[in-house]
Every structure is written in structure tokens, then in C-alpha cells.
Design an enzyme around this catalytic site. Structure first.
Site, PDB file in Angstrom:
ATOM      1  N   LYS A   1      26.942  57.620   4.414  1.00  0.00           N
ATOM      2  CA  LYS A   1      27.002  58.479   5.598  1.00  0.00           C
ATOM      3  C   LYS A   1      28.453  58.613   6.039  1.00  0.00           C
ATOM      4  CE  LYS A   1      25.848  60.554   9.483  1.00  0.00           C
ATOM      5  NZ  LYS A   1      27.219  61.007   9.774  1.00  0.00           N
TER       6      LYS A   1
ATOM      7  N   GLY B   1      21.351  22.822  42.623  1.00  0.00           N
ATOM      8  CA  GLY B   1      22.789  22.847  42.792  1.00  0.00           C
ATOM      9  C   GLY B   1      23.363  24.253  42.718  1.00  0.00           C
TER      10      GLY B   1
END
Length: 888
Positions: free
Chosen positions: A285, A758
Site C-alpha cells: 500500500k 490515601g
């Protein structure tokens, strides 16, 4: 300058069968390399790299090694002709280099970034490159020695293997002994010397200098024996078989009075994988402009796929085609880079600068010749006539080139194209006529996620260009597809901005409830410009993932730009849909295949139901990674990453995996780190996240280094870990204090939840060789120690649990070379499937619920999450912060 003069002076071509170098060798898509085992005065290996029309050559005395600790002496010798790459045989005694020559390895090579000017690199004495051959793969370096180790005048180099996936320690001698036959013929040195066995398969194509009846094009190989037996094929990175045989060059079409002005071209159907079978042929391609050449009445025209006359834009190609006569030919005009690969940006630059003399017209179909319409003929016959036409009438300047096809397996051809960094392949039915439009007889499979988009606007930051806003057409309306934030060099921006400003508009071209809103730094444009981009595919919500700009396209109207969705290949049955829970997986994937990665046991529970949270399976985790890949990848790519795996669910046994092991997916990269002989895991592509999910990997813990630089700190992480009796409001206050202390030192803090009780405060750093890991860790500890000293009742910097009651542990230990921290957006192996979620500082206040962010809730929030939007721009040098801290 003839670089082969020294080569020819050393040889008597009336005696030796070595090629003289006078043949014209056809260019290849990639740079070639050849290694020949040469038993001359002493055994050595001739190492040859194609560059500027010759093989740059070195004699490697002990042969190449896969061990990075081996430094192989490579003596530079004279340049060799390219057709020497097919030479296997015996050089007669008394001739230069007399002895037996074996084709030991061959394939393709490319310089690494920073060494693409190969001539300059060789002159400076260091060339880094990658190879893809039958035996050698991966990275190598050639380094010139300051002087001949023996005090002579030879130009000596060292050939060294890079630390990568293909490196193998301690196998240097066994590697050569285990690979002692020809990659081209399968023969050993004795068989080659005696002239027995099969001759080698060809690798180099030699072009004829004259018309086909005088010197037909052929592939050549040189040997000391005329052996007509068939050779065994050698499987390389790019198909090395001869181009597939064509059809009947004398097949006739239908008589017509004249060639029409234009024929609508045949187009490709985009497929997820190339088709297989004897009826299918495969071509490379090309990344260029589709063009239809028409010759009639002595006039040549070139028209785009939309019938626009572009003859004046390609004057050299039009002139080269003048001798072809009455024809209509289909092909693609391409610019080639220094390595012979299609370069769409180079094509745009050539058109912009009106320097089109080096462009090439690759032709692949013949629609009309003379007074014959050939469209009803099978493709194999049309191509056969096209090749015969070019051999007879085409000029020899190389501007018009025939596109060969291969009838190897489509999957193998695509893999080869991708390994050579090409765009993909086009597969065509050899028995099909030429049909305008999309018939399905031509298909296209891509290596990368190419897509055309309509430019709807652009954004700026502090007056500087930042990104493009992209869209596609859907049901007559422009739909937002996301932003394009990479691929813009300074030159591209300078060319692009005037075109954008010329189409500036006060109104957004988008409509509908999902249309993006205008911000102060947003500039809308009329939806008329079309861009070619690359991307890593689509997110679950339908936005582009990691889009990168290539160039503007002038050959396609904006009204025709739609999202390209690959269809199943023509020879493949649709996947059977699972009866499991429906999911927003990409349309091209079955429910059990996400981003092309097949999930085994997708319904395996990783998180059982917990409280108000429903259960979550391996499929759910994979879909989460798909949806969040754009957000996750910037924080983990290029860094070693440890994984917490729970293959039997979070209630079963868990594994902390940092090294690659047996069965590790090929989608996951591995990286060697100094001081550890085992390779570390590294996640550099979104598909690897799905592979992690497939293995039951639920947590991502990357190093905090700069991407690609394990020895350099790239961020600091301050982990506020509260004792069970500490209220979350105290953690919030602590995170804000860390932010304030960092700001006073010139650093910017960003906050995220940890997926637990935390918070993390993260500050991005500008990589600096002046600051190493010990200095970074010392700095982080000093910041935390200062907080603990000012408020010993709230904070501490030791891990002793006995002392943590009522206090927050300020964990600075994340800031060490081998230490990790959970990645932003990573799930956690905890009930409810929480994730580590970036939050704005405005959100860091009373009422923030870190457990509200889960793999169920966050995909819906990601589009609106702007918490770390400026993270990359906020990076600051740590060295100056260290100086400020030292001053108090």
C-alpha cells in the site's frame, strides 16, 4: 564519482564470476543488507549495508554476535555493487578474496533516530541501526576505532549488538555453529565449494538496460555451478519470492472508438485482516496521491480520484509518460524517503515547493491501451499487459514503475509490511474485472490506524499552537472525533496556520448535544480542510486514540470524510457473538476480542460483588483499559512497569510481576535495565493493556523515571498513607500542605486518589542528567522530614506501625530507581474495583470520596476530567528546587 572503482580494480571479471557492478539494480522499499560467510585466507563474515547505490562493506573477523558484551572487529573494505547481494559461489584462487562465499544472512535495515543521515554518521564514526533478517534482528551499532589495533592503516570498526529483545548472552560461538548453512540455498560451505546442490534464491532484482526482446528483466544469482533445480524459499521480513507470475500479455479487450476522459477508480474495502487464498494477490500500500494517467492524441493528463486535472503539478511524470501512447493507467504518485519508503509528508513538501522531479508514479492497473477497453479482463491479464507496455515503451529514468504483486499468505505479507514500517497492503482478486467504486474485489489492511478527518478548529496555549480539533461526517452532520495533539514540527505548523486562519469562523461546525464547547483558546474554522492522520484506533466512546497529524489532503472533499470501520475479510466467517453481557467494544471486535486481542475465559470474575458494587470480569477490565487507554498511556509508556496479577480474582493468590517470563504477550515490550540481567516489562501500546487484562493483571505500577531513561527521575511521588484511625479530611489537609511546600520550591503538585484511603501528590520533573535518583530521594525525604518536624503529631516518616496511630505516614520511598507507584487511572485489586483517579485541587476538599472512582464509574467521567490537563507543561527542573531547599 564511481564508488566501485576500487572494487573493479581488484578483480578480473574474465576469471571470477563475481558481478562487475554494471547492472542496474531495481530499488527496494527498504534498505537491504547482506552477510556473506567468506572462507578466504582466513574465515570471516562480510557485513554489507546498502547505502547510496552500493553496499558499504566490512569484514567481521569472528562473525556477528548476539551478545552485547562482544565487540566484534569489523575491518572496513571497498564498496561492493548491489547485485553482489546474490553472489554465492567460489572465487578462484589467485583472485582477490579467493575462496568460498556463502549467503549467510540477508534482509533489511534502517538507521535509528538521530542517525538517519547515514553518510554523516559514517563520517563521524558511529552508526546505530536496526536489522530484520533471517538470522539477525534488532539493534546494532558500528563504532570506528581511533586507530588500527595493530598499528596499520586499516579503517577498523567495532560491531556491537544492542541490549534488546533479540540480544542473547553467552551464545556467540554456538550461534554461528548452529547457523552454518546458506539462507538462500540451504547449502553448507563444502557443497558450495564443490558446486553441488541447489542454487540460491534471488534477493536482488536487476533491471534490463535495453528493450525486453534484447535483455528481458530477470532476477539473478551467481554461483560456480549451473544448477537448474529449484531452490528452497527463505522466509524473510519482506517476501523475497519472485513476483507472482502474471496472466496473458496478449489478452485482448473490447474495441472502442476512443479512450474516455476519465473513469471512476476502483476503491478498496477496508478490512481488519487481509484475505488468503490462491485467487488473491497482495501489493504494498503506497502512501501518496491516487492518480489516473491518460495518454491520447499525443497529450498526457493526470487526474486525481475526483477527476481534478493535476497534470501541471507533476510535469516530470507527465513528460515521462508521453511515450506510452494511447493508454489509461491507474497508479499512485509517491515521494520516497532516504530509505526508499513512501513519505506522504515529503510528497506534500514537494508539491508546496514545486520540486517534484524526484516523485515516482507507481502503476498497478491498465484500463485502456490503444483502441481496447481492458476493464473486463481479469486483473492478472491487465497487469501482464501493463508490464509488457512499460518494458517496451517506458523511459528509463525510474519515474514510472510497475507494482509487482505477491501470492504469499496475506497475513504474512501484512506482517512483513508492518515490520518495515509501511502503511499496509492492498489485496486484489486476480480473476476480477476492473469495477469502479467499492466492489470488494480490492481490500486494504493497514498496519496503523490511518484515518482522514475534517479539521474543525485549533487550540492554542499562551498564544502558541497546540492541537487540531477533528471531526467526521455522520448522517450529514459533522461529529466531533477528538483532538490531534502530535505530529506537528515547526515547519508543519508554519505551513498549516495560514490555511487555518484563512478559513476562520466564529461559529462551531459541530452540532448536537456532544458538540465541544468553545474555550478562550479555541479557534473554529469552516469545515473544508481534510487532514490525513495516524492513530492507535478508537476509544470505547468513539474518539480517536493518540492521533498524530501527517499532512493535509487536497484530493478528497470534506463532505465525503467518514469514519473508516474495517470489515471482516472476504474469506473469513463473522465471529460468533457471545451470549455474555453486552459491551461497548469496538465494532470490529467480537465481545471476547478487544482491540484485536482475544480474551480467554472473558467471564472470569476478577472482582466479586461488593456492597453496592456489582461484580467485574476480565472482559470488564479489558473494556475499561480500552476506554481509558488514551489517559493511561502517557503515564506508563517508555517506563518499566510492574503488574499485580490476580488470575483467580482479588480473593485468590496475587502476583507482583516485574520481569518478562514464559508466555508473556508479544504486545508487551521488554527492556533491559543496567544491573539486572532479566528484562523488565514495559507497556508502550494500548493493545498491551488488553494483553495485561488477559493475564489477569489488574494494577499497573510503573517506574517514576523519565520515558526511555530509567536512570533519570521523571517525577516525584509523595504518598500520604493514613493510619486506620485518621479521618480522610486530615489526609486532604496533608496533601494541600505538600502542594504548598512544593510550590515554594518551584515545583507543581498534582493530586490523585490511590484507590484506597490515601492520596498521592505527584510533581513532574524536567529530565536532567545533573540530578540522579539518590539526589531525588534525598530531596523528597527532606520535604517530608520538614513536614513531620513541624507537626510531629500529624505526620511521621518512618514505617513503624507502632508509631503510626493517629498519624499519616509520609512515604518518600517511592522516589528511588527501582521503586514504583500505582499509575494514574490504574484499577486496584481491592473490593469494589476502585481506581487511582486524578482530581483537581478544587475537588480536594471535605466530601471527596476516593472509593467513588471505580472501573464502572470513571469511563463516563474521563471526557470531563481536566485535573491533570497541564501536567506535561508543568514539568520543572529538580536541580533548582534542591538549591532553594538548601537555602532554607
Amino acid at each position: 564519482m564511481d564508488n566501485l572503482i576500487p572494487y573493479r580494480k581488484k578483480r578480473d571479471f574474465g576469471v571470477t564470476s563475481e558481478p562487475s557492478g554494471e547492472a542496474v539494480v531495481a530499488p527496494a522499499q527498504r534498505l537491504r543488507f547482506v552477510i556473506q560467510k567468506h572462507d578466504a585466507t582466513r574465515l570471516h563474515y562480510d557485513f554489507r549495508l546498502e547505502w547510496e547505490g552500493v553496499f558499504k562493506s566490512w569484514a567481521v573477523t569472528r562473525g556477528p554476535s548476539l551478545d552485547p558484551h562482544d565487540k566484534r572487529l569489523a575491518v572496513e573494505v571497498e564498496d561492493h555493487p548491489l547485485d553482489y547481494g546474490d553472489f554465492e559461489g567460489t572465487i578462484p584462487k589467485g583472485q582477490y578474496g579467493g575462496g568460498t562465499v556463502m549467503l549467510w544472512d540477508r534482509g533489511y535495515w534502517a538507521p535509528e533516530p538521530g542517525f538517519t543521515d547515514v553518510g554523516k554518521a559514517l563520517k563521524k564514526g558511529e552508526l546505530k541501526f536496526v536489522m530484520e533478517g533471517a538470522r539477525l534482528h534488532g539493534g546494532f551499532v558500528l563504532v570506528r576505532m581511533t586507530r588500527d589495533r595493530n598499528g596499520g592503516k586499516r579503517n577498523n570498526w567495532l560491531l556491537i549488538k544492542h541490549h534488546d529483545d533479540y540480544a542473547k548472552e553467552g551464545v556467540a560461538e554456538t550461534f554461528l555453529k548452529d547457523n552454518d548453512s546458506s539462507v538462500a540455498s540451504g547449502r553448507g560451505m563444502d557443497a558450495i565449494a564443490s558446486g553441488t546442490g541447489r542454487g540460491p534464491t534471488p534477493f536482488i532484482t536487476v533491471q534490463p538496460k535495453a528493450k525486453p526482446e534484447r535483455a528481458p528483466a530477470k532476477r539473478v544469482w551467481n554461483s560456480n555451478k549451473d544448477d537448474k533445480s529449484k531452490s528452497k524459499e527463505v522466509e524473510l521480513a519482506e517476501p523475497t519470492a519472485n513476483p507472482a507470475p502474471l496472466g496473458d500479455p496478449k489478452a485482448h479487450g473490447t474495441k472502442v472508438a476512443s479512450i474516455p476522459p476519465f473513469v471512476e477508480p476502483e476503491l478498496c474495502k477496508i478490512v481488519d485482516r487481509p484475505p488468503n487464498g490462491a485467487v488473491w494477490a497482495h501489493e504494498i500500500k503506497f502512501d501518496g496521491y491516487r492518480m489516473q494517467l491518460r495518454g491520447s492524441g499525443g497529450k498526457t493528463t493526470l487526474k486525481s480520484r475526483r477527476a481534478l486535472d493535476w497534470t501541471a503539478r507533476f510535469p516530470e511524470i507527465a513528460e515521462s509518460a508521453r511515450g506510452l501512447g494511447e493508454v489509461m493507467i491507474d497508479g499512485e504518485i509517491v515521494a520516497l524517503d532516504a530509505h526508499g519508503s513512501p513519505d506522504f509528508a515529503g510528497l506534500q513538501a514537494a508539491l508546496s515547493d514545486e520540486k517534484t522531479h524526484s516523485l515516482v508514479f507507481f502503476v498497478f492497473d491498465l484500463l485502456f491501451e490503444g483502441k481496447e477497453d481492458l476493464r473486463a479482463l481479469p486483473l492478472k491479464d491487465r497487469k501482464s499487459r501493463l508490464k509488457a507496455l512499460l518494458n517496451e515503451k517506458a523511459s528509463d529514468n525510474g519515474r514510472i514503475r510497475f507494482v509487482d504483486h505477491f501470492e504469499t499468505g496475506g497475513e504474512a505479507m501484512l506482517k512483513s509490511a508492518c515490520s518495515l514500517d509501511l502503511e499496509g497492503i492492498v489485496s486484489k482478486r486476480l480473476d476480477a474485472p476492473y469495477r469502479s467504486g467499492r466492489s470488494g474485489a480490492w481490500t486494504k489492511a493497514k498496519c496503523r490506524g490511518g484515518q482522514e478527518v475534517v479539521i474543525a478548529g485549533w487550540t492554542e496555549t499562551n498564544g502558541a499552537f497546540r492541537s487540531l480539533i477533528a471531526g467526521v461526517q455522520r448522517n450529514g452532520k459533522l461529529v466531533h472525533m477528538g483532538r490531534i495533539g502530535t505530529g506537528f514540527g515547526r515547519g508543519k505548523v508554519e505551513q498549516l496556520l495560514p490555511k487555518l486562519r484563512a478559513q476562520a469562523s466564529d461559529a462551531s461546525p459541530f452540532t448536537g448535544k456532544d458538540a465541544p464547547k468553545k474555550h478562550p483558546d479555541t479557534h473554529w474554522v469552516k469545515p473544508v480542510l481534510v487532514a490525513e492522520i495516524e492513530s492507535a484506533g478508537w476509544t470505547g466512546s468513539g474518539s480517536l486514540r493518540q492521533a498524530s497529524f501527517k499532512a493535509l489532503r487536497e484530493d478528497k472533499p470534506a463532505a465525503e470524510v467518514v469514519r473508516e470501520t474495517p470489515a471482516p475479510t472476504p474469506d473469513k466467517k463473522p465471529a460468533t457473538k457471545s451470549k455474555a453481557v453486552k459491551s461497548p467494544a469496538s465494532a470490529k471486535d467480537s465481545p471476547d476480542t478487544i482491540m484485536g486481542v482475544r480474551l480467554s475465559h472473558p467471564d472470569k470474575l476478577l472482582w466479586p460483588a461488593s456492597g453496592d458494587e456489582s461484580e467485574h470480569s476480565k472482559r470488564d477490565l479489558a473494556l475499561y483499559f480500552e476506554a481509558m487507554a488514551d489517559a493511561i498511556m502517557p503515564h506508563i509508556a517508555g517506563r518499566p512497569c510492574s503488574i499485580i496479577r490476580t488470575p483467580d480474582g482479588i480473593g485468590g493468590q496475587s502476583f507482583f510481576q516485574r520481569h518478562a517470563g514464559a508466555g508473556t504477550s508479544s504486545l508487551i515490550e521488554t527492556v533491559k535495565v543496567a544491573g539486572d540481567h532479566k528484562p523488565y516489562l514495559q507497556i508502550d501500546r494500548p493493545e498491551a493493556l488488553i494483553a495485561i487484562a488477559q493475564s489477569g493483571g489488574v494494577e499497573l505500577h510503573p517506574w517514576n523515571c523519565a520515558p526511555g531513561r530509567p536512570e533519570i527521575p521523571g517525577r516525584l511521588v509523595f504518598d500520604l498513607d493514613p493510619a486506620p484511625d485518621v479521618p480522610f479530611e486530615a489526609v486532604i489537609a496533608g496533601a494541600k500542605e505538600v502542594r504548598e511546600r512544593l510550590a515554594a520550591l518551584g515545583l507543581t503538585g498534582f493530586c490523585k486518589t490511590t484507590g484506597g484511603k490515601g492520596l498521592h501528590v505527584v510533581t513532574p520533573l524536567k529530565p536532567s542528567d545533573a540530578v540522579d535518583w539518590p539526589a531525588a530521594k534525598t530531596f523528597a525525604k527532606a520535604v517530608c522530614d520538614a513536614m513531620a518536624a513541624d507537626a510531629p503529631g500529624r505526620y511521621l516518616t518512618t514505617m513503624a506501625k507502632a508509631k503510626r496511630t493517629g498519624r499519616i505516614f509520609l512515604d518518600y520511598l517511592r522516589n528511588d530507581r527501582l521503586s514504583t507507584a500505582v499509575a494514574p487511572f490504574s484499577p486496584r485489586a481491592r473490593p469494589g474495583a476502585p481506581v487511582s483517579w486524578p482530581v483537581t485541587w478544587a475537588q480536594v476538599k471535605k466530601g471527596l470520596d476516593p472509593m467513588a472512582f471505580t472501573i464502572s464509574t470513571t469511563p463516563k467521567l474521563i471526557a470531563k476530567n481536566k485535573a491533570w490537563e497541564d501536567y506535561g507543561e508543568a514539568a520543572a527542573p529538580l536541580k533548582s528546587a534542591i538549591r532553594k531547599l538548601a537555602k532554607g
